[in-house]
Structures are given as structure tokens and as C-alpha cells.
Design a protein around this motif. Sequence first.
Motif, PDB file in Angstrom:
ATOM      1  N   PRO A   1       9.357   3.046  -3.804  1.00  0.00           N
ATOM      2  CA  PRO A   1       8.664   4.339  -3.823  1.00  0.00           C
ATOM      3  C   PRO A   1       8.178   4.834  -2.466  1.00  0.00           C
ATOM      4  O   PRO A   1       7.595   5.926  -2.394  1.00  0.00           O
ATOM      5  N   ILE A   2       8.363   4.076  -1.399  1.00  0.00           N
ATOM      6  CA  ILE A   2       7.830   4.485  -0.090  1.00  0.00           C
ATOM      7  C   ILE A   2       8.480   5.785   0.373  1.00  0.00           C
ATOM      8  O   ILE A   2       9.708   5.930   0.346  1.00  0.00           O
ATOM      9  N   THR A   3       7.648   6.720   0.830  1.00  0.00           N
ATOM     10  CA  THR A   3       8.154   8.048   1.212  1.00  0.00           C
ATOM     11  C   THR A   3       7.957   8.373   2.687  1.00  0.00           C
ATOM     12  O   THR A   3       8.431   9.417   3.144  1.00  0.00           O
TER      13      THR A   3
ATOM     14  N   HIS B   1      17.751   2.328   1.256  1.00  0.00           N
ATOM     15  CA  HIS B   1      16.508   3.107   1.209  1.00  0.00           C
ATOM     16  C   HIS B   1      16.543   4.258   2.209  1.00  0.00           C
ATOM     17  O   HIS B   1      16.895   4.072   3.371  1.00  0.00           O
ATOM     18  N   PRO B   2      16.155   5.460   1.793  1.00  0.00           N
ATOM     19  CA  PRO B   2      16.191   6.605   2.707  1.00  0.00           C
ATOM     20  C   PRO B   2      15.056   6.623   3.728  1.00  0.00           C
ATOM     21  O   PRO B   2      15.157   7.312   4.752  1.00  0.00           O
ATOM     22  N   ASN B   3      13.975   5.888   3.472  1.00  0.00           N
ATOM     23  CA  ASN B   3      12.793   5.958   4.341  1.00  0.00           C
ATOM     24  C   ASN B   3      12.426   4.645   5.008  1.00  0.00           C
ATOM     25  O   ASN B   3      11.635   4.636   5.954  1.00  0.00           O
ATOM     26  N   VAL B   4      12.979   3.534   4.517  1.00  0.00           N
ATOM     27  CA  VAL B   4      12.632   2.217   5.037  1.00  0.00           C
ATOM     28  C   VAL B   4      13.848   1.600   5.715  1.00  0.00           C
ATOM     29  O   VAL B   4      14.942   1.572   5.140  1.00  0.00           O
ATOM     30  N   THR B   5      13.649   1.103   6.925  1.00  0.00           N
ATOM     31  CA  THR B   5      14.730   0.493   7.699  1.00  0.00           C
ATOM     32  C   THR B   5      14.374  -0.953   8.012  1.00  0.00           C
ATOM     33  O   THR B   5      13.244  -1.248   8.400  1.00  0.00           O
ATOM     34  N   LEU B   6      15.339  -1.836   7.841  1.00  0.00           N
ATOM     35  CA  LEU B   6      15.173  -3.237   8.223  1.00  0.00           C
ATOM     36  C   LEU B   6      15.876  -3.474   9.547  1.00  0.00           C
ATOM     37  O   LEU B   6      17.079  -3.230   9.671  1.00  0.00           O
TER      38      LEU B   6
ATOM     39  N   TYR C   1       0.825  -1.206   0.000  1.00  0.00           N
ATOM     40  CA  TYR C   1       0.000   0.000   0.000  1.00  0.00           C
ATOM     41  C   TYR C   1       0.864   1.261   0.000  1.00  0.00           C
ATOM     42  O   TYR C   1       0.649   2.184  -0.799  1.00  0.00           O
ATOM     43  N   LEU C   2       1.851   1.302   0.885  1.00  0.00           N
ATOM     44  CA  LEU C   2       2.713   2.483   0.975  1.00  0.00           C
ATOM     45  C   LEU C   2       3.471   2.717  -0.323  1.00  0.00           C
ATOM     46  O   LEU C   2       3.640   3.860  -0.760  1.00  0.00           O
ATOM     47  N   GLY C   3       3.933   1.627  -0.943  1.00  0.00           N
ATOM     48  CA  GLY C   3       4.654   1.767  -2.197  1.00  0.00           C
ATOM     49  C   GLY C   3       3.763   2.223  -3.332  1.00  0.00           C
ATOM     50  O   GLY C   3       4.174   3.039  -4.176  1.00  0.00           O
ATOM     51  N   GLU C   4       2.554   1.718  -3.367  1.00  0.00           N
ATOM     52  CA  GLU C   4       1.615   2.143  -4.411  1.00  0.00           C
ATOM     53  C   GLU C   4       1.280   3.629  -4.269  1.00  0.00           C
ATOM     54  O   GLU C   4       1.129   4.336  -5.270  1.00  0.00           O
ATOM     55  N   GLN C   5       1.174   4.102  -3.049  1.00  0.00           N
ATOM     56  CA  GLN C   5       0.869   5.521  -2.822  1.00  0.00           C
ATOM     57  C   GLN C   5       2.059   6.408  -3.169  1.00  0.00           C
ATOM     58  O   GLN C   5       1.896   7.493  -3.707  1.00  0.00           O
TER      59      GLN C   5
ATOM     60  N   ALA D   1       4.907   9.005  -3.541  1.00  0.00           N
ATOM     61  CA  ALA D   1       4.979  10.416  -3.172  1.00  0.00           C
ATOM     62  C   ALA D   1       3.609  11.063  -3.071  1.00  0.00           C
ATOM     63  O   ALA D   1       3.474  12.148  -2.501  1.00  0.00           O
ATOM     64  N   ALA D   2       2.585  10.399  -3.596  1.00  0.00           N
ATOM     65  CA  ALA D   2       1.231  10.956  -3.559  1.00  0.00           C
ATOM     66  C   ALA D   2       0.474  10.563  -2.294  1.00  0.00           C
ATOM     67  O   ALA D   2      -0.707  10.885  -2.160  1.00  0.00           O
TER      68      ALA D   2
END
Length: 265
Positions: free
Chosen positions: A197-199, A226-231, A92-96, A98-99
Motif C-alpha cells: 500500500p505504500i504511495t 511496486h510502482p513506488n518502492v525500489t530495492l 508505518y508507510l504501508g499502514e498510512q 493512500a491516506a
Amino acid sequence: MPKPLIILSHGLEGNSTRQYITGMVKLLTQNGFDCLAWNFRSCGGEMNQTARFYHSGATEDLNAVINYAFEKGYADVRLVGFSLGGNLTLKYLGEQGAAIDNRIKGAIVFSVPMDLKACSLAIIEPRNQIYMHRFLKSLKPKVMEKAALYPQRIDLKDHALVKTLYDFDHIYTAPLHGFEGADHYYAECSSQFFVEPITVPTMIVNAENDPIVPFGSLPIDVLRAHPNVTLLATRDGGHCGFRPARLTDEFYWSEKYALGFLSGL
């Protein structure tokens, strides 16, 4: 002004009463959050009324829940997902991208099968079949009940051929939801293909000893860059089994960690 709202998505054949949901809700509500734990189609104690079920990529349902929260006046929404619900959340987050609505502040997910095919094959291994048979024990009767309602959509002629979760997805999940087969379903719905694409700030917590989500199946290189996702890779924890740090603790380690992350968004 409403409190921040946490929307919690459960795992395969789970529901909103599972311990990993109720424990998280208890801690979060004690610390100033409202919580909405929702049930996927057919998981709330009664069969849903359409031909389709839920599946790992059904983000339209999560989107409907989020929009419901917005309609109720919530202007600060944060997401939590477990296993299949974690995959759904990341997709869901990736589909959304930057929007994404700015009222969604971030997410934390646990034990996520980001590569659905790898996990479907892992659960076939002898040491993991106890999990697979538990899932099939509830999935197979559900599809029979659904076939009685929609015989024109669900053909039970191959029901006896369903021996694995892969079989179930290939014979039922995929065609019922518009996919050509299990491989197509896995390729279209695996969250590993949606994370870039997750922002919003997003934390993925997976255990290295998870029996049904092979650690090597995670897109490690993508997540590290990734700048916004952390594992966060834990040594122990199995599959959604992150235990308390001490036997005397009321809350699990995962619940306390989620509280800290969500409070910092």
C-alpha cells in the motif's frame, strides 16, 4: 519557512548517538536539512516509565514523533530508518497507504529485516551469534529492570530460558505488547506484509551479504513490481556497514546515497 526535516529511526538496541545516525545527520545538516533522530522507548539512556518497551512494529511511536514535527511547523518531512527502524518505517508507510499526510515526501531505509522470523532464525546461526549475544546482553538486564517496576506485567520465572532473540521475543516482547507469541509478533509486524500500500517514493537498500537479514527473505517479486518502492541490492555492506567508497572519504557511501535520494524527493 522551516527547512525540510529528516526523521531518523535507529536499529535494535541502538540510539541516536550511533555512528550510522550521527554520520548521516552531519551530512544532511551540511546540505540544507534539519534532522530529528529519536530514541525508542528504553534506548535513550534511561528506562521509560510505562510497562511496554519498543518493538519492530510500534508505529504509534513513530507517528507521535512525526506529529510532533508537524506541530513544530514542518511541512516537508522525509524518513530514514536503519534495520529495525527501517522495518518500522516501512510498516508505518504501508499502514498510512493512500491516506498518508502529504507533508511526508518519501523515505529511504537500510538493512531492513522485512521478514522478522527469518531474521530471528538467521541470527541463531553460529556465525551470527556474536550479534545475538550483543543484543541479549543489553535486552535481558532491561527486562529485569522493567520487571522490578511492573512485577504484575513481567514474570521472570522463565528468564533463564532466554538463550536466543527468538526466546526473548516469545517470552517477553510478544506478551508484553499484546501478541500471542513470537510467531504472531513476527507475522503482525514484518514490513513485507505492509509494502504494497505504500504511495510515497521509498528506497530500500539491503546488502546481499547481510549476515542477519538473508537476502532471500526479502519479498523480491513484490518489490520489483511496486510502482513506488525500489530495492537497491548492493553486493557488499553487511548489516548497516556500507563503507566509504574510498578510505579518504569523510562520509560513508550510504550517507552520500541517502543525501542524493532525499534531495531528489
